[in-house]
Design a protein around this motif. Structure first.
Motif, PDB file in Angstrom:
ATOM      1  N   PHE A 101       0.828  -1.208   0.000  1.00 27.33           N
ATOM      2  CA  PHE A 101       0.000   0.000   0.000  1.00 27.33           C
ATOM      3  C   PHE A 101       0.867   1.266   0.000  1.00 27.33           C
ATOM      4  N   ASN A 102       1.772   1.331  -0.974  1.00 25.35           N
ATOM      5  CA  ASN A 102       2.584   2.520  -1.197  1.00 25.35           C
ATOM      6  C   ASN A 102       2.534   2.878  -2.680  1.00 25.35           C
ATOM      7  N   ASN A 103       3.524   3.606  -3.153  1.00 25.65           N
ATOM      8  CA  ASN A 103       3.521   4.072  -4.543  1.00 25.65           C
ATOM      9  C   ASN A 103       4.754   3.609  -5.315  1.00 25.65           C
ATOM     10  N   PHE A 104       5.266   2.443  -4.979  1.00 25.50           N
ATOM     11  CA  PHE A 104       6.464   1.947  -5.654  1.00 25.50           C
ATOM     12  C   PHE A 104       6.130   1.487  -7.076  1.00 25.50           C
ATOM     13  N   LYS A 105       6.848   2.042  -8.051  1.00 20.77           N
ATOM     14  CA  LYS A 105       6.742   1.582  -9.432  1.00 20.77           C
ATOM     15  C   LYS A 105       7.843   0.578  -9.758  1.00 20.77           C
ATOM     16  N   ALA A 106       8.862   0.560  -8.930  1.00 21.54           N
ATOM     17  CA  ALA A 106       9.957  -0.405  -9.050  1.00 21.54           C
ATOM     18  C   ALA A 106      10.444  -0.722  -7.645  1.00 21.54           C
ATOM     19  N   LEU A 107      10.870  -1.941  -7.448  1.00 25.62           N
ATOM     20  CA  LEU A 107      11.379  -2.323  -6.137  1.00 25.62           C
ATOM     21  C   LEU A 107      12.768  -1.726  -5.939  1.00 25.62           C
ATOM     22  N   PRO A 108      12.967  -0.931  -4.898  1.00 20.15           N
ATOM     23  CA  PRO A 108      14.299  -0.359  -4.652  1.00 20.15           C
ATOM     24  C   PRO A 108      15.355  -1.448  -4.519  1.00 20.15           C
ATOM     25  N   GLN A 109      16.480  -1.258  -5.192  1.00 25.09           N
ATOM     26  CA  GLN A 109      17.540  -2.268  -5.203  1.00 25.09           C
ATOM     27  C   GLN A 109      18.050  -2.578  -3.802  1.00 25.09           C
ATOM     28  N   VAL A 110      17.979  -1.606  -2.906  1.00 29.21           N
ATOM     29  CA  VAL A 110      18.512  -1.824  -1.567  1.00 29.21           C
ATOM     30  C   VAL A 110      17.773  -2.951  -0.848  1.00 29.21           C
ATOM     31  N   VAL A 111      16.519  -3.183  -1.207  1.00 27.38           N
ATOM     32  CA  VAL A 111      15.762  -4.270  -0.576  1.00 27.38           C
ATOM     33  C   VAL A 111      16.431  -5.614  -0.862  1.00 27.38           C
ATOM     34  N   CYS A 112      17.024  -5.738  -2.031  1.00 27.01           N
ATOM     35  CA  CYS A 112      17.647  -7.004  -2.434  1.00 27.01           C
ATOM     36  C   CYS A 112      18.950  -7.278  -1.691  1.00 27.01           C
ATOM     37  N   THR A 113      19.407  -6.333  -0.894  1.00 27.50           N
ATOM     38  CA  THR A 113      20.624  -6.542  -0.101  1.00 27.50           C
ATOM     39  C   THR A 113      20.313  -7.062   1.296  1.00 27.50           C
ATOM     40  N   LEU A 114      19.034  -7.147   1.641  1.00 30.27           N
ATOM     41  CA  LEU A 114      18.626  -7.573   2.987  1.00 30.27           C
ATOM     42  C   LEU A 114      18.472  -9.096   2.989  1.00 30.27           C
ATOM     43  N   LYS A 115      19.570  -9.792   3.094  1.00 28.97           N
ATOM     44  CA  LYS A 115      19.615 -11.223   2.814  1.00 28.97           C
ATOM     45  C   LYS A 115      18.985 -12.098   3.887  1.00 28.97           C
ATOM     46  N   GLN A 116      18.602 -11.520   5.014  1.00 25.72           N
ATOM     47  CA  GLN A 116      17.934 -12.304   6.049  1.00 25.72           C
ATOM     48  C   GLN A 116      16.411 -12.228   5.948  1.00 25.72           C
ATOM     49  N   LEU A 117      15.909 -11.503   4.966  1.00 28.96           N
ATOM     50  CA  LEU A 117      14.459 -11.361   4.832  1.00 28.96           C
ATOM     51  C   LEU A 117      13.793 -12.724   4.646  1.00 28.96           C
ATOM     52  N   CYS A 118      12.742 -12.948   5.429  1.00 32.16           N
ATOM     53  CA  CYS A 118      11.925 -14.155   5.298  1.00 32.16           C
ATOM     54  C   CYS A 118      10.551 -13.839   4.715  1.00 32.16           C
ATOM     55  N   ILE A 119      10.046 -12.648   5.028  1.00 34.77           N
ATOM     56  CA  ILE A 119       8.714 -12.242   4.578  1.00 34.77           C
ATOM     57  C   ILE A 119       8.815 -10.853   3.965  1.00 34.77           C
ATOM     58  N   LEU A 120       8.310 -10.722   2.735  1.00 33.32           N
ATOM     59  CA  LEU A 120       8.361  -9.445   2.031  1.00 33.32           C
ATOM     60  C   LEU A 120       6.974  -9.135   1.480  1.00 33.32           C
ATOM     61  N   TYR A 121       6.409  -8.022   1.950  1.00 38.30           N
ATOM     62  CA  TYR A 121       5.090  -7.580   1.510  1.00 38.30           C
ATOM     63  C   TYR A 121       5.251  -6.448   0.495  1.00 38.30           C
TER      64      TYR A 121
END
Length: 279
Positions: A84-104
């Motif tokens: 529920f935001n306005n992202f048109k592209a997933l920020p690349q920095v999210v892909c550096t969070l290697k411990q993520l288990c759940i991504l909404y």
């Protein structure tokens, strides 16, 4: 409920920049969770990135369309909510969070996902519903530990064959897409437990009786004339679901015929004959 921290964000316009103030967010919360959902954020408060031990970060229901590189400092983050935001592209920095288990990521404006998403090899749950996806990004098929995939309310017409490689996948939600055929790749995924293809345009369902792990199939609101055949004990939600293992084809045809007839305009009834008159 945990020590949920909510922030009050004030925007102070200036000539060349916009300052914002985050209150009640001065020290690391005891439960290692920060919840800024519904805070009218237009920019992410970088101060949050100083909480290096943060495990859960909720940014749902804001006005974000970018994230700072400093977010990459949160290498212990396991849950990140950007829905529920306005992202048109997933920020690349999210892909550096290697411990993520759940991504909404639901309810944004995403048309694709970056190939770098395959760096998140600990991801178990991915929500990408209600975006602008016309095809399932191939990178999703590289998330080898994925257990739950929510991809409903997009514009998907097909699923890639590589999806069968996700042998840990147990639940797939595909409601509200543009599927006209039941995705063939799902027939080769006997480890699936829940399949949801509600609100598509599927006219025929093949047998699912060979999917040995299946527990629930939701196929309602499709223009189908048969129900998927399933093994004993599998719950079905949809037309003819109460019949086991599948409806009698004669009943299905009769149901369709009655339905078609009920939609045809009815001819007016002939007038009743007048009673004879005595002359």
């Amino acid at each position: 409920m945990g020590n949920t921290i909510r922030a009050l964000v004030a925007f102070i316009p200036a000539d060349r920049c916009q300052n914002y103030v985050v209150r009640d967010l001065r020290e690391m919360p005891l439960d290692k969770m920060v919840d800024l959902s519904g805070s009218q954020l237009r920019r992410f408060p970088v101060h949050v990135c100083s909480f290096r031990e943060l495990v859960k970060l909720y940014l749902s229901n804001n006005h974000l369309n970018s994230l700072p590189l400093e977010l990459g400092q949160l290498q212990n983050l396991q849950i990140l909510a950007l829905d529920f935001n306005n992202f048109k592209a997933l920020p690349q920095v999210v892909c550096t969070l290697k411990q993520l288990c759940i991504l909404y990521l639901g309810n944004n404006k995403l048309c694709d996902l970056p190939s770098e998403l395959n760096l998140l090899q600990n991801l178990r749950t991915l929500w990408i519903e209600a975006n602008c996806l016309t095809q399932l990004p191939d990178v999703v098929c590289e998330l080898s530990l994925l257990k739950t995939l929510h991809a409903g309310s997009n514009a998907l017409r097909l699923l890639p064959g590589q999806l069968r490689h996700l042998q840990e996948l147990r639940t797939i939600w595909l409601s509200g897409n543009r599927l006209t055929d039941f995705p063939a790749v799902l027939l080769h995924m006997p480890f699936l437990e829940v399949i949801d293809v509600d609100r598509n345009s599927i006219h025929y369902f093949p047998s699912l009786a060979h999917l040995s792990s299946l527990k629930l199939v939701i196929y309602d609101h499709n223009p189908c004339r048969n129900a998927p055949k399933v093994a004993k004990g599998v719950r079905r939600v949809g037309r003819w679901a109460e019949e086991t293992p599948e409806p009698d084809p004669r009943k299905a045809r009769r149901y369709a015929l009655v339905r078609e007839e009920s939609q045809e305009p009815q001819a007016p009834a002939p007038p009743l004959p007048l009673p004879p008159t005595n002359s």
